[in-house]
Structures are given as C-alpha cells and as structure tokens.
Design an enzyme around this catalytic site. Structure first.
Site, PDB file in Angstrom:
ATOM      1  N   ASP A 122     118.565  24.417 -15.753  1.00  0.00           N
ATOM      2  CA  ASP A 122     118.217  25.265 -14.612  1.00  0.00           C
ATOM      3  C   ASP A 122     118.719  24.647 -13.307  1.00  0.00           C
ATOM      4  O   ASP A 122     119.201  25.343 -12.412  1.00  0.00           O
ATOM      5  CB  ASP A 122     116.701  25.454 -14.562  1.00  0.00           C
ATOM      6  CG  ASP A 122     116.136  25.881 -15.898  1.00  0.00           C
ATOM      7  OD1 ASP A 122     116.585  26.904 -16.421  1.00  0.00           O
ATOM      8  OD2 ASP A 122     115.270  25.158 -16.431  1.00  0.00           O
ATOM      9  N   HIS A 156     110.270  25.940 -17.719  1.00  0.00           N
ATOM     10  CA  HIS A 156     111.583  26.471 -18.065  1.00  0.00           C
ATOM     11  C   HIS A 156     111.363  27.883 -18.600  1.00  0.00           C
ATOM     12  O   HIS A 156     111.301  28.120 -19.809  1.00  0.00           O
ATOM     13  CB  HIS A 156     112.267  25.586 -19.113  1.00  0.00           C
ATOM     14  CG  HIS A 156     113.563  26.158 -19.600  1.00  0.00           C
ATOM     15  ND1 HIS A 156     114.652  26.328 -18.778  1.00  0.00           N
ATOM     16  CD2 HIS A 156     113.938  26.624 -20.820  1.00  0.00           C
ATOM     17  CE1 HIS A 156     115.644  26.859 -19.473  1.00  0.00           C
ATOM     18  NE2 HIS A 156     115.233  27.062 -20.720  1.00  0.00           N
TER      19      HIS A 156
END
Length: 337
Positions: A167, A197
């Site tokens: 990410d 996440h």
C-alpha cells in the site's frame, strides 16, 4: 538441494520460509530472495517452501527451477507440506499462503477459515521455531492473520508484522505520477499508511515531503483527501478487475522491500509496517496489528515513529480502520472457541 556455482560469501546461511510457495506471489518473490535482492549480495540463504498437499507438484517444479538458476547464494531448498518441517530453525518467514475469499463468502467466514490456518502455523512455530524468528504476514486478511500467528506462536510481539508496504508503494507511485513522473517517487519521503490492509486503510501525507518540501504545499489538498485516499485503498480491487486476479508481482515486491529494510536497515525515510499495538500510541486500541510509521534499524529491529501530530481529518480515518481491526479480531477469536 544445493546450488551450483561459486560461494556467495563467508557468512552463515539465513533460513527463510515462504508459505503459499506454489502461488503467484511466491513465484515472483522466491527467485529474488535466492539472488540476494532481499538479504544482500553477500548473504547466503536456505529457502524453506511450504504449501498444501494439492500443490506439491508446484513446489517440486519450483525447486527444479531454483536448481536450474544456479544461484551462488542459494545453499539449499526445503520443499514440504508439513509446517513443523517448514518452520524448523528458520530466521525469517514470509507467509503468503492464506485461504482466498470466494464468491458468496461472508467476511466472518473468511476470518474463521484463516483463523484455523494461522493458529496451526503459530502452534508449529511455537513447537519447532526459533524464538528470534521474524515473520511477515502477506496473506489476507493480513493484519488479523498476523495477530493470530503471534498469539499462538508466542513470538515476541514486535517479531510479527503484517505487510502494508504494498500500500505504501502504491501510494508513493500515485503521488509521483501526480507530480509528474515515476522518478519523482524517489524524492517522496515519510508517507504513512495507517491501519488495516483493507479499503479502510488511510494513506497519510500530512508529514510527507517532496524534495524537502511539504507535500501538502506541492499537491492539491482536496485531491489528497479525496481521490488519492480512495484510489490507494481500492487499488487492489482495481488490479483484480483489470487482470482477473489479485496483485502478485507488486505484492512480492512489497514483501521484498519490507524484509530487506527490516534486515538491512533504512534510516533515510519512514516505512509503513503493520505492528502490534500496546494501546499507548495514537489512540490505537491494544491487541491489534495496525500499520504505523516505522524506522527500520536493521538486524530485525524497528522503531515506531512517535509523537506525530494528528489532525481531525486523520483521526477520523484512523478510528474507522481501528474499529474494523477490532471487529476482525473479535470475530476471528470467536471462531476458534
């Protein structure tokens, strides 16, 4: 299996375990570990590969390919379906294997399925693993899987991480493209991924800089708080819709970056890591694995960046992802009772 070629260095080999080793992420990741991209060009490795019984032919095929690459740093391969063999004497483990979400499956069912898997692996580590083992969980839901793995393995809480480096890399790339090119990403420092996440993650640029200048002075604030946050959070879904399957090469790169910095150190900038919360920082609830900014000091040591100012917008985003992680934890633990 031993590699051919010249000796890659005088250092003792590091044992590295990859689970889900017959999968696409591992197929990208394992050769790079064997070539020294993770632990360095002078660090020999012995790779342990774990997967389920139906994947045994894939494991054997990958073992053959590793032999044929003739990497001088690769001092051995262990291919197995037995967690106790896979985790024995391992120094670093990258857990890519997890049960995937299938059509019609509810969130609680996915959590329950993976809770059983990560409990089993945690107990195997508790039985045969080194107490100094460092573990990065990649398989989703990564944060809650990491929480369970730590609980049942008994490893020190800071030895088990969930990967949010993917990410982090996605966010950095989007910022660089907005500024004007991929190379600009090298000059973006101190970006943060907060939380889970999942689509509730929060990519925070409040403390980020570009060439030493505050990023908030370089890019439009409305975009940074709007489309940027949404696009980073939904990037995985966008990849699935585009290619028909989840991220593999970029996920492998995220894992490689995370473990490289954990082992070798990276004092030049902050890295986003999903780590255990003791409840003392940033209002994050105790007992969840939550992504925070860290400084990677090397040799398996990290330090959480403390005392950052958190504005009202950021606080709201951080609380949403914390709530989700707390709910995941409770559902996962309840499924094991």
């Amino acid at each position: 299996m031993s590699c051919c070629g010249h000796c890659g260095g005088a250092a003792e080999p590091i044992r590295v375990c990859i689970t889900g080793a017959a999968g696409l992420i591992s197929y990208s990741l394992i050769p790079q570990i064997a070539m020294g991209c993770c632990f360095g060009p002078d660090q020999p490795v012995i790779i342990h590969m774990l997967d389920i019984e139906p994947c045994i032919q894939g494991l054997k095929g990958l073992e053959m390919e590793l032999e044929d690459m003739c990497n001088p740093l690769l001092k051995g391969v262990v291919a197995t379906t037995n967690p106790e063999i896979a985790f024995k004497d391992v120094d670093y483990a990258i857990l890519c294997g997890a049960f995937p979400r299938k059509q019609g499956m509810e969130r609680k069912d996915l959590l329950a399925k993976n809770a059983g898997i990560f409990k089993e692996q945690g107990l195997a580590i508790a039985k045969v693993g080194k107490k100094t083992m460092k573990v990065l969980v990649v398989g989703n839901p990564a944060n809650t899987n990491a929480m369970l793995l730590q609980k049942f393995s008994g490893l020190p809480v800071m030895n088990v991480h969930a990967m949010t480096r993917l990410d982090h890399n996605r966010a950095r790339n989007m910022l660089a493209r907005k500024i004007g090119g991929g190379a600009a990403g090298l000059d973006i420092k101190n970006l943060i991924i907060w939380g889970n996440h999942s689509p509730t993650m929060y990519p925070d640029v409040r403390h980020a800089t570009y060439k030493g200048k505050k990023l908030l002075e370089v890019l439009d604030k409305a975009w940074l708080e709007g489309d940027f946050v949404t696009d980073v959070a939904q990037r995985g879904t966008t990849v699935i819709k585009t290619r028909g399957s989840s991220s593999a090469t970029s996920a492998g790169r995220g894992a490689l970056d995370h473990v490289h910095d954990w082992f070798k150190g990276n004092s030049a900038e902050w890295c986003s890591c999903g780590v255990y919360s003791d409840g003392s920082l940033y209002g994050i609830p105790q007992g969840v694995i939550y992504s925070v900014p860290c400084i990677c000091k090397g040799k398996g040591e990290i330090e959480i960046v403390k005392d950052l100012s958190i504005d009202e917008f950021s606080r709201g985003k951080m609380e949403i992802t914390a709530k989700e992680l707390t709910e995941e934890r409770e559902m996962a633990l309840a499924s094991l009772q």
